[in-house]
Design a protein around this motif. Structure first.
Motif, PDB file in Angstrom:
ATOM      1  N   PRO A 129       7.273   4.273   4.627  1.00  0.00           N
ATOM      2  CA  PRO A 129       7.989   3.867   4.081  1.00  0.00           C
ATOM      3  C   PRO A 129       8.682   2.021   4.806  1.00  0.00           C
ATOM      4  N   ALA A 130      10.104   2.153   5.450  1.00  0.00           N
ATOM      5  CA  ALA A 130       9.997   1.097   6.152  1.00  0.00           C
ATOM      6  C   ALA A 130       9.389   0.409   6.706  1.00  0.00           C
ATOM      7  N   ALA A 131       8.346   0.615   7.379  1.00  0.00           N
ATOM      8  CA  ALA A 131       8.150  -0.355   7.921  1.00  0.00           C
ATOM      9  C   ALA A 131       7.344  -1.511   7.193  1.00  0.00           C
ATOM     10  N   PHE A 132       6.519  -0.110   6.030  1.00  0.00           N
ATOM     11  CA  PHE A 132       5.888  -1.659   4.904  1.00  0.00           C
ATOM     12  C   PHE A 132       6.568  -2.451   4.468  1.00  0.00           C
ATOM     13  N   LEU A 133       7.691  -1.552   3.804  1.00  0.00           N
ATOM     14  CA  LEU A 133       8.700  -2.624   3.377  1.00  0.00           C
ATOM     15  C   LEU A 133       9.772  -4.047   3.908  1.00  0.00           C
ATOM     16  N   TYR A 134       9.884  -3.600   5.161  1.00  0.00           N
ATOM     17  CA  TYR A 134       9.807  -4.793   5.953  1.00  0.00           C
ATOM     18  C   TYR A 134       9.070  -5.977   6.367  1.00  0.00           C
ATOM     19  N   TYR A 135       7.494  -5.108   6.776  1.00  0.00           N
ATOM     20  CA  TYR A 135       6.926  -6.783   6.634  1.00  0.00           C
ATOM     21  C   TYR A 135       5.863  -6.888   4.964  1.00  0.00           C
ATOM     22  N   ALA A 136       6.398  -5.806   4.354  1.00  0.00           N
ATOM     23  CA  ALA A 136       6.605  -6.902   2.760  1.00  0.00           C
ATOM     24  C   ALA A 136       6.870  -7.882   3.233  1.00  0.00           C
ATOM     25  N   LEU A 137       7.889  -8.056   3.866  1.00  0.00           N
ATOM     26  CA  LEU A 137       8.708  -9.886   3.945  1.00  0.00           C
ATOM     27  C   LEU A 137       8.050 -10.529   4.201  1.00  0.00           C
ATOM     28  N   ASP A 138       7.660 -10.407   5.438  1.00  0.00           N
ATOM     29  CA  ASP A 138       6.508 -11.298   6.664  1.00  0.00           C
ATOM     30  C   ASP A 138       5.456 -11.922   5.373  1.00  0.00           C
ATOM     31  N   HIS A 139       4.330 -10.793   4.510  1.00  0.00           N
ATOM     32  CA  HIS A 139       3.848 -11.642   3.596  1.00  0.00           C
ATOM     33  C   HIS A 139       4.416 -12.364   3.038  1.00  0.00           C
ATOM     34  N   PHE A 140       5.435 -11.976   2.134  1.00  0.00           N
ATOM     35  CA  PHE A 140       5.756 -12.695   0.843  1.00  0.00           C
ATOM     36  C   PHE A 140       6.050 -13.889   1.052  1.00  0.00           C
ATOM     37  N   ARG A 194       4.901 -15.952   3.921  1.00  0.00           N
ATOM     38  CA  ARG A 194       3.154 -16.210   3.800  1.00  0.00           C
ATOM     39  C   ARG A 194       2.342 -16.447   2.738  1.00  0.00           C
ATOM     40  N   GLN A 195       3.513 -16.268   1.642  1.00  0.00           N
ATOM     41  CA  GLN A 195       2.474 -16.127  -0.318  1.00  0.00           C
ATOM     42  C   GLN A 195       1.434 -15.409  -0.173  1.00  0.00           C
ATOM     43  N   SER A 196       1.180 -13.601   1.134  1.00  0.00           N
ATOM     44  CA  SER A 196       0.364 -13.501   0.897  1.00  0.00           C
ATOM     45  C   SER A 196       0.090 -12.064  -0.341  1.00  0.00           C
ATOM     46  N   ALA A 197      -0.905 -11.657  -0.523  1.00  0.00           N
ATOM     47  CA  ALA A 197      -1.123 -10.637  -2.029  1.00  0.00           C
ATOM     48  C   ALA A 197      -0.634  -8.943  -1.654  1.00  0.00           C
ATOM     49  N   LYS A 198      -0.692  -9.247   0.429  1.00  0.00           N
ATOM     50  CA  LYS A 198      -0.459  -7.908   0.765  1.00  0.00           C
ATOM     51  C   LYS A 198       0.817  -7.332  -0.157  1.00  0.00           C
ATOM     52  N   ALA A 199       1.885  -8.422  -0.037  1.00  0.00           N
ATOM     53  CA  ALA A 199       3.706  -7.970  -0.215  1.00  0.00           C
ATOM     54  C   ALA A 199       3.365  -7.545  -0.780  1.00  0.00           C
ATOM     55  N   ASP A 200       2.537  -7.646  -2.090  1.00  0.00           N
ATOM     56  CA  ASP A 200       2.617  -6.600  -3.486  1.00  0.00           C
ATOM     57  C   ASP A 200       2.558  -5.020  -3.402  1.00  0.00           C
ATOM     58  N   GLU A 201       1.031  -4.470  -2.180  1.00  0.00           N
ATOM     59  CA  GLU A 201       0.347  -4.224  -1.637  1.00  0.00           C
ATOM     60  C   GLU A 201       1.199  -2.845  -1.250  1.00  0.00           C
ATOM     61  N   ASN A 202       1.941  -3.660  -0.047  1.00  0.00           N
ATOM     62  CA  ASN A 202       3.181  -2.665   0.628  1.00  0.00           C
ATOM     63  C   ASN A 202       3.632  -2.242   0.094  1.00  0.00           C
ATOM     64  N   LEU A 203       4.503  -2.670  -1.428  1.00  0.00           N
ATOM     65  CA  LEU A 203       5.402  -2.019  -2.238  1.00  0.00           C
ATOM     66  C   LEU A 203       4.368  -1.100  -2.883  1.00  0.00           C
ATOM     67  N   ARG A 204       3.444  -1.060  -3.749  1.00  0.00           N
ATOM     68  CA  ARG A 204       2.757  -0.285  -4.988  1.00  0.00           C
ATOM     69  C   ARG A 204       2.755   1.154  -3.521  1.00  0.00           C
ATOM     70  N   LEU A 205       2.387   0.905  -2.197  1.00  0.00           N
ATOM     71  CA  LEU A 205       1.589   2.136  -1.917  1.00  0.00           C
ATOM     72  C   LEU A 205       2.912   2.554  -1.204  1.00  0.00           C
ATOM     73  N   ILE A 206       4.507   2.350  -0.995  1.00  0.00           N
ATOM     74  CA  ILE A 206       5.753   3.113  -0.906  1.00  0.00           C
ATOM     75  C   ILE A 206       6.610   2.931  -2.182  1.00  0.00           C
ATOM     76  N   ARG A 207       6.368   2.811  -3.386  1.00  0.00           N
ATOM     77  CA  ARG A 207       6.318   2.684  -4.510  1.00  0.00           C
ATOM     78  C   ARG A 207       7.681   4.106  -4.927  1.00  0.00           C
ATOM     79  N   SER A 208       7.354   4.872  -4.439  1.00  0.00           N
ATOM     80  CA  SER A 208       7.632   6.283  -4.887  1.00  0.00           C
ATOM     81  C   SER A 208       8.942   6.768  -3.897  1.00  0.00           C
TER      82      SER A 208
END
Length: 640
Positions: A311-322, A324-338
């Motif tokens: 989960p920590a890796a998904f959270l960290y790389y979500a920032l890079d996607h954010f 770059r205004q990529s939709a993968k940012a929200d996708e990463n967050l949904r994957l680790i919500r719990s």
């Protein structure tokens, strides 16, 4: 990405990653470890360097004078002085726990630890000074050495059963454990051992054998934890623990990192290095740089390990996607919500272990951008606390200050100790800002500054200087002027005087006040801090202080009181103390005629008789002692 390149620099030792980021490019010039003795203080402390007079080196005109120089860990010169060779050749140099440089001269060899030192002289006598703040020399048991041992190592008093220092000596095929009361043989047949270093906890030993093996053993030599055969039987120049996970061996140009499992890691250096053990790794100092070799924290591995799906890796790389205004940012967050709290905790923790400020900021941005929106107040508090800690660490790590503390070292050292060290280095502005930022008392910083200002301001009339200081100090609300002697209450003034090292002034104030409790407080402080003879010289001309000391020492420190009387030539008072000891032995039921305590009574009386005979005023006491000693001797002989 930065995370991928970061992980590419790690070295894998079995199943644990290690890294050695560069902390500084050294700012000094003309410091060559091949020509100098060097002593480095732990916890990012200062570095002392002096030309090694045991080596033949080329001297240039301006370097003909031998100088002792003190640097920060970044290589900034703090001070220097011409070495005038007090007491003879320099054989050992080290920093105490209080960051006081200790130099030992003359002949022999020595090993330092914390605030103590063990020395072997030319006659192979072994001596220890358990506390350099109160340098009382203790002679350890005679080992009947005929030559210097292969190695000398120390198990600190805090890790021994007796509470006293234990010394390990490599002799023949075994090891001698030497204490004040005796000598034991350990590990018979396991040697010869060329080098030994004790772990930070005092429970393990890393040793290098004559046939090129690294052995890690328990301190009682009952259990070999692991063994590694090196390619060379030549003993390493340096041997050091790297945390509790591995051992470092350094030869000429190669640094070998050995762990309990797997192949070792090898680092090549084209210049000499010095290993500086820390609680969580080893700083590596060369002529040009300072590095920090340590285990990569689990939180950092969970984020930056290549291919990590935690989960920590998904959270960290979500920032890079954010960014770059990529939709993968929200996708990463949904994957680790719990698992978001777990990811947040790992990113905050990993930020604390980074020395690179931009990497700290990126990790904390990843948390701030996403986690705070969904996190609890607890997580917000953790982020704020980490930001506060990192601001302090980054400020002291700056190359102008040169104190490269890791977060673990900072927690172990404590902020108050760090501020005291900054004060002693005259970094007053930073000390004041950190104290204010952490909500700590700023008074100690300001008073130390004021006293230093007074000492350094030669040529300025006292009244003018005092007016300037008081005008400046009015800015600080609620400040006590005790250190400037403007505090009307002695109970507040004296502790502050002691805290800034003004012991003599504190003692004078306490005596003027007439409060025996305050006088005792100052006496105990000076007693602990100063050498015995200096302490005796301080109290001798002051009747109240001297009387209180004698009253206390008669009950609890009689041997120390004898030293005081001897230093002042009061032989008859020592004799009376010996008489008192003899009578106390007589009250012991075990001191009956013919008992083992009867002989010591006679020796005490004989010593008293000898001291009485040195003074003309005590002829009667001398004669009485002589006759009484004869009487006790006859009783002992008749009972035999």
């Amino acid at each position: 990405m930065a995370g991928v390149s970061m992980a590419a620099e790690w070295q894998l030792l079995y199943n644990r990653y290690n890294r050695k980021p560069e902390l500084y490019l050294m700012q000094w010039k003309h410091v060559d470890f091949m020509r100098n003795k060097v002593a480095c203080a732990p916890f990012g402390g200062p570095i002392a360097a002096i030309r090694d007079d045991a080596k033949i080196v080329q001297l240039f005109a301006k370097s003909a004078l031998r100088k002792l120089r003190i640097f920060t860990s970044s290589g900034q010169l703090i001070c220097e002085t011409v070495w005038k060779s007090p007491g003879g050749r320099l054989i050992g140099m080290s920093w105490s726990d209080d960051q006081i440089l200790v130099c030992i001269t003359q002949d022999g060899t020595c090993v330092f630890w914390g605030n103590g030192v063990v020395c072997i002289n030319e006659a192979f006598g072994i001596f220890a000074v358990p506390d350099l703040k109160n340098p009382r020399v203790v002679q350890l048991a005679d080992c009947k050495l005929e030559d210097l041992p292969h190695f000398i190592a120390v198990i600190e008093p805090q890790y021994t059963m007796s509470g006293n220092v234990e010394v390990l000596l490599g002799v023949g095929d075994h090891v001698l454990l030497v204490e004040e009361d005796g000598v034991q043989q350990l590990g018979v047949g396991i040697g010869p051992l060329q080098k030994i270093v004790v772990s930070r906890t005092g429970k393990l030993l890393a040793s290098f054998t004559h046939d090129g093996r690294l052995l890690v053993l328990s301190t009682d030599f009952s259990n070999i934890i692991f063994e590694h055969t090196c390619e060379s039987a030549l003993p390493p120049d340096q041997l050091a623990w790297c945390g509790m996970d591995s051992v470092l061996l350094y030869w000429d140009d190669m640094l070998l990192m050995v762990g309990p499992y797997g192949d070792p890691v090898c680092y090549i250096y084209d210049e000499p290095i010095i290993l500086i053990p820390e609680c969580d790794g080893v700083r590596i100092l060369s002529n040009t740089s300072m590095e920090f070799l340590h285990r990569v924290p689990d939180s950092t591995v969970s984020i930056f390990q290549i291919g990590s799906t935690l989960p920590a890796a998904f959270l960290y790389y979500a920032l890079d996607h954010f960014d770059r205004q990529s939709a993968k940012a929200d996708e990463n967050l949904r994957l680790i919500r719990s698992s978001l709290p777990e990811a947040v905790e790992a990113c905050i923790d990993a930020a604390g272990y980074e020395f690179d400020i931009s990497q700290q900021q990126t990790l904390l941005r990843a948390v701030s951008y996403f986690a705070v929106r969904f996190g609890s107040q607890f997580q917000r508090d953790c982020i704020q606390e980490m930001c506060k800690t990192l601001r302090v660490l980054n400020a002291v790590c700056h190359h102008d200050i040169g104190v490269p503390l890791s977060i673990q070292q900072y927690k172990l050292l404590a902020p108050a100790v760090l501020i005291n060290r900054l004060i002693n280095a005259h970094n007053y502005l930073l000390s004041l800002r950190i104290s204010e930022y952490l909500g700590m008392n700023q008074e100690v910083v300001i008073m130390h500054w004021a006293c230093t200002k007074i000492t350094a301001s030669l040529g300025i009339p006292d009244a003018s200087l005092l007016e300037i200081l008081l005008d400046k100090l009015k800015i600080c609300k609620g400040i006590s002027y005790a250190a400037l002697k403007h505090e009307p209450h002695s109970s507040k003034q004296i502790p502050l005087l002691l805290s800034i090292g003004e012991e003599d002034t504190a003692l004078m104030k306490a005596i003027e006040n007439g409060d025996t409790d305050l006088v005792c407080l100052v006496l105990f402080h000076i007693w602990e801090k100063r050498p015995s003879l200096e302490f005796f010289g301080t109290i001798q001309p002051r009747p109240l202080a001297r009387g209180l000391f004698i009253t206390y020492a008669q009950c609890y420190k009689r041997e120390f009181l004898k030293d005081f009387f001897l230093s002042t030539g009061q032989l008859q008072d020592v004799a009376f103390l010996l008489w008192k000891q003899s009578w106390e032995l007589a009250k012991n039921p075990m001191a009956s005629k013919g008992s083992p305590l009867h002989g010591p009574r006679i020796k005490l009386i004989e010593k008293a008789q000898h001291l009485f005979s040195e003074t003309k005023e005590h002829i009667f006491e001398s004669k009485a002692s002589e006759e009484y000693a004869k009487l006790l001797s006859n009783q002992l002989q008749n009972s035999a």
